[in-house]
Design a protein around this motif. Sequence first.
Motif, PDB file in Angstrom:
ATOM      1  N   LYS A  90       4.080  -6.188 -23.505  1.00 22.88           N
ATOM      2  CA  LYS A  90       2.900  -6.814 -24.106  1.00 22.88           C
ATOM      3  C   LYS A  90       1.679  -5.908 -24.085  1.00 22.88           C
ATOM      4  O   LYS A  90       0.911  -5.868 -25.041  1.00 22.88           O
ATOM      5  CB  LYS A  90       2.579  -8.116 -23.356  1.00 22.88           C
ATOM      6  N   SER A  91       1.507  -5.168 -22.984  1.00 24.14           N
ATOM      7  CA  SER A  91       0.360  -4.260 -22.933  1.00 24.14           C
ATOM      8  C   SER A  91       0.537  -3.248 -21.819  1.00 24.14           C
ATOM      9  O   SER A  91       1.259  -3.495 -20.843  1.00 24.14           O
ATOM     10  CB  SER A  91      -0.951  -5.046 -22.726  1.00 24.14           C
ATOM     11  N   LEU A  92      -0.156  -2.107 -21.955  1.00 27.95           N
ATOM     12  CA  LEU A  92      -0.201  -1.068 -20.934  1.00 27.95           C
ATOM     13  C   LEU A  92      -1.576  -0.443 -21.019  1.00 27.95           C
ATOM     14  O   LEU A  92      -1.969   0.059 -22.084  1.00 27.95           O
ATOM     15  CB  LEU A  92       0.893  -0.031 -21.140  1.00 27.95           C
ATOM     16  N   GLU A  93      -2.343  -0.472 -19.919  1.00 27.12           N
ATOM     17  CA  GLU A  93      -3.706   0.041 -19.956  1.00 27.12           C
ATOM     18  C   GLU A  93      -4.101   0.587 -18.597  1.00 27.12           C
ATOM     19  O   GLU A  93      -3.518   0.249 -17.569  1.00 27.12           O
ATOM     20  CB  GLU A  93      -4.673  -1.085 -20.359  1.00 27.12           C
ATOM     21  N   GLU A  94      -5.112   1.468 -18.590  1.00 29.68           N
ATOM     22  CA  GLU A  94      -5.656   1.976 -17.345  1.00 29.68           C
ATOM     23  C   GLU A  94      -6.598   0.946 -16.739  1.00 29.68           C
ATOM     24  O   GLU A  94      -7.269   0.194 -17.449  1.00 29.68           O
ATOM     25  CB  GLU A  94      -6.398   3.294 -17.579  1.00 29.68           C
TER      26      GLU A  94
ATOM     27  N   ASN B  17       0.830  -1.206   0.000  1.00 24.50           N
ATOM     28  CA  ASN B  17       0.000   0.000   0.000  1.00 24.50           C
ATOM     29  C   ASN B  17       0.863   1.255   0.000  1.00 24.50           C
ATOM     30  O   ASN B  17       0.515   2.268   0.612  1.00 24.50           O
ATOM     31  CB  ASN B  17      -0.943   0.002   1.208  1.00 24.50           C
ATOM     32  N   GLY B  18       1.993   1.173  -0.700  1.00 23.25           N
ATOM     33  CA  GLY B  18       2.926   2.292  -0.777  1.00 23.25           C
ATOM     34  C   GLY B  18       2.469   3.379  -1.733  1.00 23.25           C
ATOM     35  O   GLY B  18       1.306   3.446  -2.148  1.00 23.25           O
ATOM     36  N   SER B  19       3.420   4.199  -2.123  1.00 26.98           N
ATOM     37  CA  SER B  19       3.088   5.393  -2.906  1.00 26.98           C
ATOM     38  C   SER B  19       2.730   5.102  -4.350  1.00 26.98           C
ATOM     39  O   SER B  19       2.129   5.936  -5.025  1.00 26.98           O
ATOM     40  CB  SER B  19       4.270   6.378  -2.865  1.00 26.98           C
ATOM     41  N   GLY B  20       3.088   3.924  -4.888  1.00 28.96           N
ATOM     42  CA  GLY B  20       2.757   3.585  -6.263  1.00 28.96           C
ATOM     43  C   GLY B  20       3.666   4.259  -7.279  1.00 28.96           C
ATOM     44  O   GLY B  20       4.531   5.076  -6.927  1.00 28.96           O
ATOM     45  N   ILE B  21       3.466   3.917  -8.553  1.00 23.45           N
ATOM     46  CA  ILE B  21       4.276   4.460  -9.649  1.00 23.45           C
ATOM     47  C   ILE B  21       3.360   5.248 -10.583  1.00 23.45           C
ATOM     48  O   ILE B  21       2.357   4.713 -11.071  1.00 23.45           O
ATOM     49  CB  ILE B  21       4.973   3.340 -10.446  1.00 23.45           C
ATOM     50  N   PRO B  22       3.653   6.517 -10.851  1.00 25.89           N
ATOM     51  CA  PRO B  22       2.818   7.303 -11.786  1.00 25.89           C
ATOM     52  C   PRO B  22       2.752   6.633 -13.155  1.00 25.89           C
ATOM     53  O   PRO B  22       3.740   6.025 -13.613  1.00 25.89           O
ATOM     54  CB  PRO B  22       3.551   8.649 -11.851  1.00 25.89           C
ATOM     55  N   GLY B  23       1.616   6.747 -13.814  1.00 25.08           N
ATOM     56  CA  GLY B  23       1.412   6.072 -15.082  1.00 25.08           C
ATOM     57  C   GLY B  23       2.447   6.411 -16.127  1.00 25.08           C
ATOM     58  O   GLY B  23       2.911   5.549 -16.876  1.00 25.08           O
ATOM     59  N   GLU B  24       2.870   7.687 -16.202  1.00 23.49           N
ATOM     60  CA  GLU B  24       3.823   8.094 -17.231  1.00 23.49           C
ATOM     61  C   GLU B  24       5.240   7.575 -16.969  1.00 23.49           C
ATOM     62  O   GLU B  24       6.103   7.647 -17.854  1.00 23.49           O
ATOM     63  CB  GLU B  24       3.845   9.624 -17.357  1.00 23.49           C
ATOM     64  N   GLN B  25       5.487   7.035 -15.763  1.00 25.59           N
ATOM     65  CA  GLN B  25       6.830   6.553 -15.434  1.00 25.59           C
ATOM     66  C   GLN B  25       6.936   5.025 -15.432  1.00 25.59           C
ATOM     67  O   GLN B  25       8.003   4.475 -15.174  1.00 25.59           O
ATOM     68  CB  GLN B  25       7.253   7.081 -14.060  1.00 25.59           C
ATOM     69  N   VAL B  26       5.841   4.350 -15.730  1.00 24.29           N
ATOM     70  CA  VAL B  26       5.831   2.884 -15.643  1.00 24.29           C
ATOM     71  C   VAL B  26       6.833   2.262 -16.605  1.00 24.29           C
ATOM     72  O   VAL B  26       7.638   1.402 -16.223  1.00 24.29           O
ATOM     73  CB  VAL B  26       4.410   2.342 -15.916  1.00 24.29           C
TER      74      VAL B  26
ATOM     75  N   TYR C 249       0.410  -3.069 -16.385  1.00 23.76           N
ATOM     76  CA  TYR C 249       1.504  -3.178 -17.360  1.00 23.76           C
ATOM     77  C   TYR C 249       1.967  -4.625 -17.402  1.00 23.76           C
ATOM     78  O   TYR C 249       2.207  -5.241 -16.354  1.00 23.76           O
ATOM     79  CB  TYR C 249       2.658  -2.272 -16.946  1.00 23.76           C
ATOM     80  N   ILE C 250       2.084  -5.190 -18.591  1.00 21.75           N
ATOM     81  CA  ILE C 250       2.537  -6.568 -18.768  1.00 21.75           C
ATOM     82  C   ILE C 250       3.794  -6.571 -19.630  1.00 21.75           C
ATOM     83  O   ILE C 250       3.820  -5.981 -20.717  1.00 21.75           O
ATOM     84  CB  ILE C 250       1.450  -7.446 -19.433  1.00 21.75           C
ATOM     85  N   ILE C 251       4.833  -7.238 -19.144  1.00 25.61           N
ATOM     86  CA  ILE C 251       6.096  -7.346 -19.871  1.00 25.61           C
ATOM     87  C   ILE C 251       6.635  -8.755 -19.668  1.00 25.61           C
ATOM     88  O   ILE C 251       6.663  -9.268 -18.550  1.00 25.61           O
ATOM     89  CB  ILE C 251       7.104  -6.269 -19.386  1.00 25.61           C
TER      90      ILE C 251
END
Length: 624
Positions: free
Chosen positions: A132-136, A60-69, A124-126
């Motif tokens: 492979k994919s990146l989606e909201e 439950n940490g701060s997470g990663i912003p979408g543009e930085q994934v 995000y799938i790699i």
Amino acid sequence: MNQISVLSQETIDKIAAGEVVERPASIVKELVENAVDAGANAITVEIKNGGISLIRITDNGSGIPGEQVRVAFLRHATSKIRTVEDLLTSGTLGFRGEALSSIAAVCQVEMISKTAGSITGIRYIIEGGAEKSLEEIGAPEGTTFLVRNLFYHTPARKKFLKSAATEAGYVSDLIERMALSNPQISFKFINNNETKLHTSGNCNVKDIIYSIYGREIAANVVKIEPEETQGLTVSGFIGKPVISRGNRNYENYFVNGRYVKSAIIAKAIEDAYKPFLMNHRYPFTALSIQIDTQQVDVNVHPTKMEVRFADRSGVYEKVYQTVRDALAGRELIPEFHIDTPTAAQQASEKKKQTEVSEKPEAKRYPEPFEKIRSQLIAEADSPYEVRYPHRLGELRTVTGNVGHPATQERIRESGAAQQLELFEEKLLDEKSRKRHKLIGQLFDTYWLVEFEEKLFIIDQHAAHEKVLYERFMEKRKKKQQTSQQVTPPVIITLTLQEEERLRQHLDEFTSVGFEISHFGGRDYAISAVPDNLYGVADRTLFTEMLDGLTDLSEKASAEAVLEKIASMSCKAAVKGNSRLSVQEADALIGELLTLENPYNCPHGRPTIIAMTKYELEKKFKRIV
């Protein structure tokens, strides 16, 4: 000469992954450290098939912003440092920027992350380094990693992994240490849908010790309050000597929150314990060491398990003095609570003892003392008592009077039947025993025997180890191993790795006379032990037997396991610095010399050495 060329990015990533990702525990370590650095106060780790098929880590940490994934999965991408100078001051667990790219290079990775204030998260799938994919996606705040099929496209590396149970043990060991070093975080560890550890995150380290190691260890720890000296603070808990172990697995120490291995810290701890522990015994510790980040270098190895200190002697002195002061200022005498048995229990125990004594294999010795008892009482003028504790075999206690040398000689003569030959001089041959002299005991450890032109020196501990080992193996060979019930049962608390080791070798323990059952949680009840270990098979001996199986390969034969158990059972042997009576020593020596190979203990140490009269006379210059 081969042409020099630049490696492809795929090859570079796999080489880097080889340095960081060794097994499932390596992945868990990197991702959990990232979660800690992200400020999480609740982390859940779930694995299946030892983490080989699935690792799920949720925080439950701060997470990663979408543009930085996408950037986060590039090699050497990190939010922890910006310049080379930051390496000297970084207080985070991770900073090299290799973890995510290395994991993605050898696994199928799915990440779901959402930052505080964001409406949606990112999925995000790699796989194998390829996106492979990146989606909201809708998601709670924090980050979840799902890592599947480790080394799925590099089977050559997968074959070096151990069994699923062993790999799960490595992960469990890691999570336990992460929980100890971060008591402010609630850790939950799930293995194959079964919760193995769940800490509260209430900052109480002793609660975590109880959850991991059980009540016995938690009840025998000493708290060390933090005290700063020249920028160095040591705090935490250390174990009283009564809970020492046969290896260093329970030595836990953390530098600035990071679990490390350090020769200088280990030496300081063990030197401080030296006056309180026997040789080859190691303490329990859970020490937190806080030091100025500029005085320690953690960038020594990609796994960050090794550290260097600018002031090694200062670190040694602080750790040594802190531990030594804590031990010296405490009452370290162990307390033993004896439960008074009921009348029914006494009657039951007496019946069991009678049944055991009537078994044919229990009569290991003749009964010479009963045969001559009346003569001894009639002719002797001073009291004697011959004591035969269980540890030297199934013998009896005889009292009377002994005063004449001839009477003592008769005791020695009748102490063992049909002795075999030893050495060319036939030291204790039936015909020779009348002429040998059991002179006495040296340093409460070595027995001196004079025979013909030689002095024989016998190590009582090594001799008894050999006797116990051969007795154990002989009964096993003849399938005559008998058990003795333990009332009440001995309850032991095992770590996940010890528990797996017990399950793996339970059949071998059962075959030699142990009766062990699950008692709930990670507790096990030992309700019966091999008869030759009755009275000495306590928690410490049993855990040492489990520890002794650590170095066996997973494919070790049942016979190899049994030999190891038999060898470890020798821990029950009478120790050096323990005074035995002449009669006890004579009985022990007598049985030793009936063995096919009495010259070495099961661990290879000699049981008997000799010095000739000629060699002594040369030492004293009687012979030039």
